[in-house]
Each structure stands twice: as structure tokens, then as C-alpha cells.
Design a protein around this motif. Sequence first.
Motif, PDB file in Angstrom:
ATOM      1  N   ASP A  76       0.943  -1.078  -0.068  1.00  0.00           N
ATOM      2  CA  ASP A  76       0.031   0.090   0.001  1.00  0.00           C
ATOM      3  C   ASP A  76       0.972   1.044   0.155  1.00  0.00           C
ATOM      4  OD1 ASP A  76      -2.378  -1.740   0.101  1.00  0.00           O
ATOM      5  OD2 ASP A  76      -2.378  -1.378   1.921  1.00  0.00           O
ATOM      6  N   PRO A  77       0.415   2.038  -0.959  1.00  0.00           N
ATOM      7  CA  PRO A  77       1.554   3.472  -0.821  1.00  0.00           C
ATOM      8  C   PRO A  77       0.904   4.265   0.135  1.00  0.00           C
ATOM      9  CG  PRO A  77      -0.714   3.485  -2.069  1.00  0.00           C
ATOM     10  CD  PRO A  77      -0.646   2.134  -1.492  1.00  0.00           C
ATOM     11  N   GLY A  78       0.438   3.987   1.053  1.00  0.00           N
ATOM     12  CA  GLY A  78       0.360   4.966   2.115  1.00  0.00           C
ATOM     13  C   GLY A  78       0.971   4.619   3.407  1.00  0.00           C
ATOM     14  N   GLY A  79       0.615   5.873   4.778  1.00  0.00           N
ATOM     15  CA  GLY A  79       1.253   5.586   5.565  1.00  0.00           C
ATOM     16  C   GLY A  79       0.766   4.591   7.023  1.00  0.00           C
ATOM     17  N   LEU A  80      -0.403   4.036   6.973  1.00  0.00           N
ATOM     18  CA  LEU A  80      -1.427   3.063   7.418  1.00  0.00           C
ATOM     19  C   LEU A  80      -2.340   2.346   6.554  1.00  0.00           C
ATOM     20  CD1 LEU A  80      -0.934   1.372  10.619  1.00  0.00           C
ATOM     21  CD2 LEU A  80      -2.700   3.879  11.032  1.00  0.00           C
ATOM     22  N   THR A  81      -3.137   1.306   6.956  1.00  0.00           N
ATOM     23  CA  THR A  81      -4.160   0.796   5.850  1.00  0.00           C
ATOM     24  C   THR A  81      -4.987   0.049   7.219  1.00  0.00           C
ATOM     25  OG1 THR A  81      -3.106   0.629   4.309  1.00  0.00           O
ATOM     26  CG2 THR A  81      -5.014  -0.801   4.351  1.00  0.00           C
ATOM     27  N   LEU A  82      -6.462   0.418   7.394  1.00  0.00           N
ATOM     28  CA  LEU A  82      -7.107  -0.519   8.115  1.00  0.00           C
ATOM     29  C   LEU A  82      -8.206  -1.128   7.430  1.00  0.00           C
ATOM     30  CD1 LEU A  82      -6.729  -0.430  11.502  1.00  0.00           C
ATOM     31  CD2 LEU A  82      -8.555   0.567  11.172  1.00  0.00           C
ATOM     32  N   LEU A  83      -7.682  -2.819   7.971  1.00  0.00           N
ATOM     33  CA  LEU A  83      -9.088  -3.176   6.742  1.00  0.00           C
ATOM     34  C   LEU A  83     -10.081  -4.113   7.654  1.00  0.00           C
ATOM     35  CD1 LEU A  83      -8.947  -4.812   3.885  1.00  0.00           C
ATOM     36  CD2 LEU A  83      -7.770  -6.590   5.025  1.00  0.00           C
ATOM     37  N   LEU A  84     -10.794  -3.815   7.695  1.00  0.00           N
ATOM     38  CA  LEU A  84     -12.457  -4.839   8.130  1.00  0.00           C
ATOM     39  C   LEU A  84     -12.200  -5.552   6.797  1.00  0.00           C
ATOM     40  CD1 LEU A  84     -14.218  -5.277   9.500  1.00  0.00           C
ATOM     41  CD2 LEU A  84     -15.943  -3.876   9.103  1.00  0.00           C
ATOM     42  N   PRO A  85     -11.438  -7.180   7.049  1.00  0.00           N
ATOM     43  CA  PRO A  85     -11.896  -8.660   5.837  1.00  0.00           C
ATOM     44  C   PRO A  85     -13.697  -9.289   6.300  1.00  0.00           C
ATOM     45  CG  PRO A  85     -11.269  -9.109   8.172  1.00  0.00           C
ATOM     46  CD  PRO A  85     -11.556  -7.946   8.361  1.00  0.00           C
ATOM     47  N   ASP A  86     -13.473  -9.817   5.307  1.00  0.00           N
ATOM     48  CA  ASP A  86     -14.892 -10.028   5.402  1.00  0.00           C
ATOM     49  C   ASP A  86     -15.037 -11.662   6.404  1.00  0.00           C
ATOM     50  OD1 ASP A  86     -17.248 -13.012   4.655  1.00  0.00           O
ATOM     51  OD2 ASP A  86     -17.478 -11.478   2.605  1.00  0.00           O
ATOM     52  N   GLU A  87     -16.431 -11.742   7.149  1.00  0.00           N
ATOM     53  CA  GLU A  87     -15.859 -12.312   8.029  1.00  0.00           C
ATOM     54  C   GLU A  87     -16.038 -13.284   8.153  1.00  0.00           C
ATOM     55  OE1 GLU A  87     -20.590 -11.010   7.499  1.00  0.00           O
ATOM     56  OE2 GLU A  87     -18.623 -10.402   7.306  1.00  0.00           O
ATOM     57  N   ASN A  88     -16.406 -14.034   6.302  1.00  0.00           N
ATOM     58  CA  ASN A  88     -17.059 -15.504   6.212  1.00  0.00           C
ATOM     59  C   ASN A  88     -15.926 -15.966   5.954  1.00  0.00           C
ATOM     60  OD1 ASN A  88     -19.226 -15.408   8.368  1.00  0.00           O
ATOM     61  ND2 ASN A  88     -20.488 -14.384   6.792  1.00  0.00           N
ATOM     62  N   VAL A  89     -15.323 -15.312   5.028  1.00  0.00           N
ATOM     63  CA  VAL A  89     -14.728 -16.219   3.293  1.00  0.00           C
ATOM     64  C   VAL A  89     -13.068 -15.582   4.108  1.00  0.00           C
ATOM     65  CG1 VAL A  89     -14.410 -16.738   1.397  1.00  0.00           C
ATOM     66  CG2 VAL A  89     -16.433 -16.310   2.375  1.00  0.00           C
ATOM     67  N   SER A  90     -11.632 -16.451   3.538  1.00  0.00           N
ATOM     68  CA  SER A  90     -10.378 -15.676   3.891  1.00  0.00           C
ATOM     69  C   SER A  90     -10.283 -15.167   2.524  1.00  0.00           C
ATOM     70  CB  SER A  90      -9.499 -17.051   4.500  1.00  0.00           C
ATOM     71  OG  SER A  90      -9.719 -17.196   6.161  1.00  0.00           O
ATOM     72  N   GLY A  91      -9.238 -14.533   2.863  1.00  0.00           N
ATOM     73  CA  GLY A  91      -8.729 -14.172   1.386  1.00  0.00           C
ATOM     74  C   GLY A  91      -8.061 -13.541   1.073  1.00  0.00           C
ATOM     75  N   LEU A  92      -7.374 -12.894   2.130  1.00  0.00           N
ATOM     76  CA  LEU A  92      -6.247 -11.909   2.207  1.00  0.00           C
ATOM     77  C   LEU A  92      -4.840 -12.789   2.839  1.00  0.00           C
ATOM     78  CD1 LEU A  92      -4.955  -9.104   2.266  1.00  0.00           C
ATOM     79  CD2 LEU A  92      -5.443  -8.983   4.952  1.00  0.00           C
ATOM     80  N   GLN A  93      -3.949 -12.570   1.449  1.00  0.00           N
ATOM     81  CA  GLN A  93      -2.907 -13.636   1.414  1.00  0.00           C
ATOM     82  C   GLN A  93      -1.502 -12.583   1.904  1.00  0.00           C
ATOM     83  OE1 GLN A  93      -2.144 -15.979  -1.268  1.00  0.00           O
ATOM     84  NE2 GLN A  93      -3.062 -17.803  -0.488  1.00  0.00           N
ATOM     85  N   VAL A  94      -0.397 -13.052   2.821  1.00  0.00           N
ATOM     86  CA  VAL A  94       0.635 -12.009   2.897  1.00  0.00           C
ATOM     87  C   VAL A  94       1.753 -12.845   2.578  1.00  0.00           C
ATOM     88  CG1 VAL A  94      -0.609 -10.220   4.656  1.00  0.00           C
ATOM     89  CG2 VAL A  94       0.550 -11.944   5.472  1.00  0.00           C
ATOM     90  N   ARG A  95       2.944 -12.409   2.054  1.00  0.00           N
ATOM     91  CA  ARG A  95       3.609 -12.233   1.480  1.00  0.00           C
ATOM     92  C   ARG A  95       4.945 -12.807   3.520  1.00  0.00           C
ATOM     93  NH1 ARG A  95       6.810 -13.590  -3.293  1.00  0.00           N
ATOM     94  NH2 ARG A  95       5.166 -11.770  -3.779  1.00  0.00           N
ATOM     95  N   LYS A  96       5.776 -14.069   3.514  1.00  0.00           N
ATOM     96  CA  LYS A  96       5.764 -13.860   4.719  1.00  0.00           C
ATOM     97  C   LYS A  96       7.514 -14.892   4.551  1.00  0.00           C
ATOM     98  CE  LYS A  96       7.246 -14.432   9.395  1.00  0.00           C
ATOM     99  NZ  LYS A  96       8.059 -13.131  10.110  1.00  0.00           N
TER     100      LYS A  96
END
Length: 359
Positions: A242-262
Motif C-alpha cells: 500500500d502506498p500510504g502510511g497505514l491501512t486499516l482493513l475490515l475483512p469478510d467475516e466468513n471467507v478468507s482471502g487476504l494473503q501476505v508474503r512471509k
Amino acid sequence: MNCLLRWPEPVVRVQSLSESGISAIPARYIKPPSDRPSRNNTAATPTTKNFEATPINIPIINLQNLFSDDQSLCEETLGLISQACREWGFFQVVNHGVSHELMRRVREVWREFFHLPIEAKQEYANSPSTYEGYGSRLGVEKGAILDWSDYFFLHYMPQSLRNENKWPALPPSCRKLIGEYGEEVVKLCGRLMKVLSINLGLGEEYLQNAFGGDNIGACLRVNFYPKCPQPDLTLGLSPHSDPGGLTLLLPDENVSGLQVRKSNEWVTVDPAPNAFIVVSNAIYKSVDHRVIVNAAKDRVSLALFYNPKSDLLIEPAKELVTEDRPALYPPMTFDEYRLYIRTKGPCGKAQVESLKSPR
């Protein structure tokens, strides 16, 4: 700027494709084999009909302890946030002060919006000059491989950019809920900025002031990921930071989808109940993340981007720059950077890396 006045090709609504009954996705949504979710993801097991990675949790942090009379609990929480920012660049927060009922209602009203007839949504069709409104692609590169998602993007702050007439009038409660939700999550971002300032060894108000004080920028992007007949071939949102300073994400409560690289692997976030996902930046990791899609269920998520004032020159805090740790990038206003990244849309770290100062 002229290149951003219009989309390079006719815009196709992904939801319309999904609801048309197709069994195979169009070629322009098929990612190269190396970028598909079935690759480089040890936490996932694709199937022919559905693709849903096995979720694992990023750190979950209880913010209630920040306000505890027990100083050790407060310091422990500060330490957990610092560690999560440095090791992950992501963490979840619970007991954050935002009403759970408000979180539920705002998510549902947006789900209702995306299920309105296409004619009602088309009234808010956007252009690449600001992205504000109802959209289905990011970037203006002709012939680009597209993501399997629609979205609605709007400005919340500063007040001078806020235009509620550009917010959906339907469902009837939508505008009111956007206002209430925006007010609460901006307050939460302000509290988190104080925490990050303290953890960086700066004054409590340093980051907030560096972002413009009360004149910060805040934008909301509501993401809609329709059902996809071939979820192993595409992505809901390509890898990006994300280009900004901070992102606050409200995800879907029933379906996972967000992935992060670790550690060069993609791991799927398992959202905690009534939690926000926080994305950090700066000395803290600015982490690649992406979204996978689902054959059986659609998804809705809300991302609030807490940004510097658009015309402020962005550069590292002088207190954090040393001979051994010099500034990595030349100074640039947030408007200049935002225009730069909008030309191609999400493409991992390639855009920000190209701006690095010669060493």
C-alpha cells in the motif's frame, strides 16, 4: 495526467461475468503460471472446483491493554506491536473501540450495494484520474492482465475532498454508515499512529504531525470479489504494497482471502472475530499482500487508507536517518507518488523499488 483521463479499454464488471454462468474465465484474467495462487504457497491446496488456502494467523493484539493501569501490560502491548510491525508488517487488533455492530452493518450495506442492479451502480462509474466511484480495474496499461474484483473508492478526508454526493445513495442507510464508520476508524488510526511514534522513539505526536496534523488524507476502498469458476488461475487483487502510511482493513467475516508474503511464501490470514487488520509501513515492513478468490462464495472487505496530506514532502524522520541507515528514496509528495503508481496498477514491489536512490 492526460493518460489518466479515461480507461484504455471498455470496462467489464467482474460481477457481471461471474453472474453470467461462465465456466471458464476470460483470458485477460488468467495470471502467468508463476503468479497463480497454486504456486509458491505452502499453506494452500488448490482443487479443480475451488481454491481456498488453509488460513494461519498473523499476530493478534489486544489494544485494551494500552489503556491498562498496569504499566507492564501497556509496555508489553507496545512491544508486541513493534515486533509485529518489524517481522510481519501486518497485525490484527481486537478490543479496538470501534462498535462491532457498526462493523457488521457497514459491511452488510456494502454487500447490498454490490447486489443492486448494474444500472444503479453505473451511476457512480469511475475514471482513472481519481479512482473515486465504482470501478473494476486498477492501472491504465492497455492489454494488462486484470484482477477478479470490483470496488468502490471514495475520499473521506480531508474535508475539502469529501463529496457525499459521490457516495452511494442506495441502500438508503449507506451514506450515513460511511460517515459513522469513517469517523470511528480515523480515530483508531490516530491512536495507532501514536503507538507507532512511541515505538520508533519519536514524540507521541510526531507521525501525526508529519502526516499533516488534522489535515491528513483518508480514503476508503470497498472491495467486492465475486465467485470465480477458476480461482486457481487468477487473483482478486495482485501482489502490492500500500502506498500510504497505514491501512486499516475490515475483512469478510466468513471467507478468507487476504494473503501476505512471509519468508517468500504466501500465507492466508485467518481473520479474528471483530478484528481489524493493520498494515504498517516505513522502518516497519511494507509487505507484499494479495487476495485470492473463491468458487463458492463472494467476499466483501473495506480498506481505510490513512495517508499523508497530499502536498506534503514525504521523507524519513531525520532522527531515524544515519550513515549506516541512509534514506532509501528521494523526497516526493504523496500526490506525486500516487500518480506514479496509478499508471500501471498493482505490481508487487517493482514500482517503489524503481524509485530507490542510487547507493
